[in-house]
Design an enzyme around this catalytic site. Sequence first.
Site, short mmCIF file in Angstrom:
data_model
loop_
_atom_site.label_atom_id
_atom_site.label_comp_id
_atom_site.label_asym_id
_atom_site.label_seq_id
_atom_site.Cartn_x
_atom_site.Cartn_y
_atom_site.Cartn_z
N ASN A 11 -2.96 -18.37 -22.35
CA ASN A 11 -3.16 -19.54 -21.48
C ASN A 11 -3.00 -20.85 -22.25
O ASN A 11 -3.24 -21.92 -21.70
CB ASN A 11 -4.54 -19.50 -20.81
CG ASN A 11 -5.68 -19.64 -21.79
OD1 ASN A 11 -5.49 -19.57 -23.01
ND2 ASN A 11 -6.89 -19.82 -21.27
N TYR A 35 -19.07 -17.47 -30.65
CA TYR A 35 -17.99 -16.63 -31.16
C TYR A 35 -18.50 -15.26 -31.61
O TYR A 35 -18.04 -14.22 -31.14
CB TYR A 35 -17.28 -17.33 -32.32
CG TYR A 35 -16.08 -16.59 -32.87
CD1 TYR A 35 -15.00 -16.28 -32.06
CD2 TYR A 35 -16.02 -16.23 -34.22
CE1 TYR A 35 -13.89 -15.61 -32.56
CE2 TYR A 35 -14.91 -15.57 -34.72
CZ TYR A 35 -13.85 -15.26 -33.90
OH TYR A 35 -12.76 -14.60 -34.39
#
Length: 319
Positions: free
Chosen positions: A33, A148
Amino acid sequence: MPHIYITGAAGFVGSHAAERFIELGWKVTAVDNFITGRQGNLKEMMAHPCFAFYESDVSLPLPESRLGPVDTVLHLACPASPRDYLKHPVETMKAGSLGTFHTLDLARRHQARYVLASTSEIYGDPEVHPQREDYWGHVNPVGPRAVYNEAKRFAEALVMAHHREYGMDTVILRFFNTYGPRMNPEDGRIIPNFAMQALEGRPLTVYGDGSQTRSFCYIADLVEGIVRSITEPKAIGEVMNLGNPAEYTVRDMADILLRLTGNKGTIEHLPPMEDDPKRRRPDISKAKRLLKWEPAIGLEEGLRRTLDYFAAYARGGIR
């Protein structure tokens, strides 16, 4: 012709992986994306008859029109540098959760092997050194880096749940610091930071006293490990570190890049980053045993190849 579906294919690792599988004669379906990936990383592959690209977000159902049978799903999509995942915290969590679910679902329906790109951040600020796959880590689940490392820890658990419940062929690869051409020169990680500062004659910024250590793996070596994890039956159901076990302090790396660029500049010390690991080095015994894999490219050779890329970027030749 084997067929691999790669998410995050416009990123640093993804584009090199896509290129390598095309070289091996595979059909490659790529998804990205562009939240951190670059269209330019794919430009030489776009016209290749074995390459198809979809612009899509992995947190949404994946595009499958005219897909055909898939043999392997390689889930790489996720912001990977602290600068990127701190800028996109929710997207990072979605890539590790929803993105992993959607890609596992795709692999399950196609009875394909599933390979998850995980990370050395799984280990947090480790109390065990070097880090083995059976070490559970020392992680702050609510710190700034948690978006993360906790996304990847969740992803690993979801992969293993699918492996155990559905008997899927899965592999989890924990990448340690990787570098090379196509790395974003502005993503804030150690090598691009130091390289661009040295090439432009600026002071090299070191967070803390520079005694923290890292291990750096050249991209071609990492991709070879990925390929072997996909083609080796012994990898099924395993979790494996992929990285270079040679360990350097951050200050060592700054000195090496100053020397390689001929920069006589200075080093500027900044306050330490929160939850920054003090030592990071992979134990790659399992990858050696199961994949017959270990890095082949030394640090200085890899850095010279990488500096050529960063120098071209600094001249405006790459965007």
